[in-house]
Design an enzyme around this catalytic site. Structure first.
Site, mmCIF file in Angstrom:
data_model
loop_
_atom_site.group_PDB
_atom_site.id
_atom_site.type_symbol
_atom_site.label_atom_id
_atom_site.label_comp_id
_atom_site.label_asym_id
_atom_site.label_seq_id
_atom_site.Cartn_x
_atom_site.Cartn_y
_atom_site.Cartn_z
ATOM 1 C CB THR A 47 55.281 57.815 2.213
ATOM 2 O OG1 THR A 47 54.394 56.884 1.581
ATOM 3 C CG2 THR A 47 54.506 58.595 3.274
ATOM 4 C CE LYS A 72 51.060 55.644 2.691
ATOM 5 N NZ LYS A 72 52.300 55.346 1.967
ATOM 6 C CE LYS A 129 59.245 57.497 5.596
ATOM 7 N NZ LYS A 129 58.463 57.679 4.332
#
Length: 291
Positions: A97, A172, A240
């Site tokens: 990701t 995502k 993150k």
């Protein structure tokens, strides 16, 4: 069966590479910590490479699942990076990701060189990886995706191409935005019920069958009520990801007020020492101290 390299053997990559070996693919693994690769080779059938470049050499597919943008650049680029070993006709599939920006940057390096790049971030957490039932959202050239899909299916419940390079990462981001709001809502509901003196499990049994139901509710309510938070994706990694979401929102002019607020709530959890707790630990900010 294909020749496949897998770069990065963390809580996700370790079982994902294992599923590839179990399907009969010829698997080569590499990890920055050699001990992790050695542990993988003891459990599964495959070869260990000394560098990302060595792992990529001679492979039809190179899968990666590392930490963040800079980790991915480091794995791909440089004299010992995977791209230096990636041969003609090979396909790089990134399950990390990361930002759509770094995805497009790396895809452009391989563009028109006879090598392909598919961004393929995953959702489903450690349990999904271990059970081979991840959701995989992909971006890249349609022909490259068509080649990659049968290999990705080794650990996927669903795999779809969303669009061109970067589209998988943008999808995502949507996934993480949804999770942030869902977990905060569930945390507030469970804390509210406890404060009101209700049996949280009894309430969830009822409301999970109605419009309020969600995967988070079904799979996390019990551990949240019990104060156990070692069931998957860590708060540090969620922050993150939310940082990527918020930065991308600024770039495209989107508004994410709830996501920005929940990101700060996760910051609070980090301040409470919960950086390695799973994302359901948001309830720690709300739970009444036990007497």
């Amino acid at each position: 069966m294909a020749r496949v390299a897998f770069l990065g053997l963390g809580v996700m990559g370790f079982p994902m590479a294992g599923h590839l070996a179990a399907r009969g693919h010829e698997v080569t693994v590499w990890n920055r910590s050699p001990a992790r690769a050695e542990a993988w080779a003891k459990k599964f059938t495959g070869r260990i490479a000394a560098s990302a470049r060595e792992a990529a050499a001679g492979q039809e597919f190179v899968m990666a699942c590392v930490g963040n943008d800079e980790d991915l650049r480091e794995v791909c680029l440089g004299e010992q990076g995977a791209f230096a070993g990636l041969g003609q006709g090979a396909l790089f599939v990134d399950h990390t990701t990361v930002s759509a920006k770094v995805t497009r940057e790396l895809a452009d390096i391989l563009k028109n060189s006879g090598r392909g790049f598919v961004d393929a971030p995953v959702s489903g957490g450690q349990a999904g990886a271990e059970n081979g039932i991840l959701s995989v959202m992909c971006g890249g050239d349609a022909a490259d995706y068509a080649r990659a899909e049968p290999v990705i299916e080794a650990y996927a419940r669903i795999c779809r191409r969303i669009g061109d390079s970067g589209a998988g990462q943008l999808a995502k981001m949507m996934n993480q935005i949804c999770i942030a709001g869902l977990v905060q809502g569930l945390s507030e509901a469970l804390a509210f019920g406890e404060q009101a003196g209700l049996d949280g499990e009894a309430v969830v049994e009822v409301i999970s069958q109605g419009a309020a139901g969600s995967w988070q509710m079904v799979n996390r309510h019990k551990t949240m009520l019990e104060g156990r938070f070692d069931y998957g994706f860590a708060v540090d990694w969620m922050r993150k990801d939310l940082k990527i979401c918020l930065e991308t929102a600024d770039e495209i002019g989107a508004s994410l007020p709830v996501t920005a607020l929940v990101d700060q709530f996760y910051k609070d959890v980090q301040g409470m020492g919960g950086g390695r707790h799973d994302t359901s630990s948001l309830i720690r900010r709300l739970a009444r101290p036990k007497s």
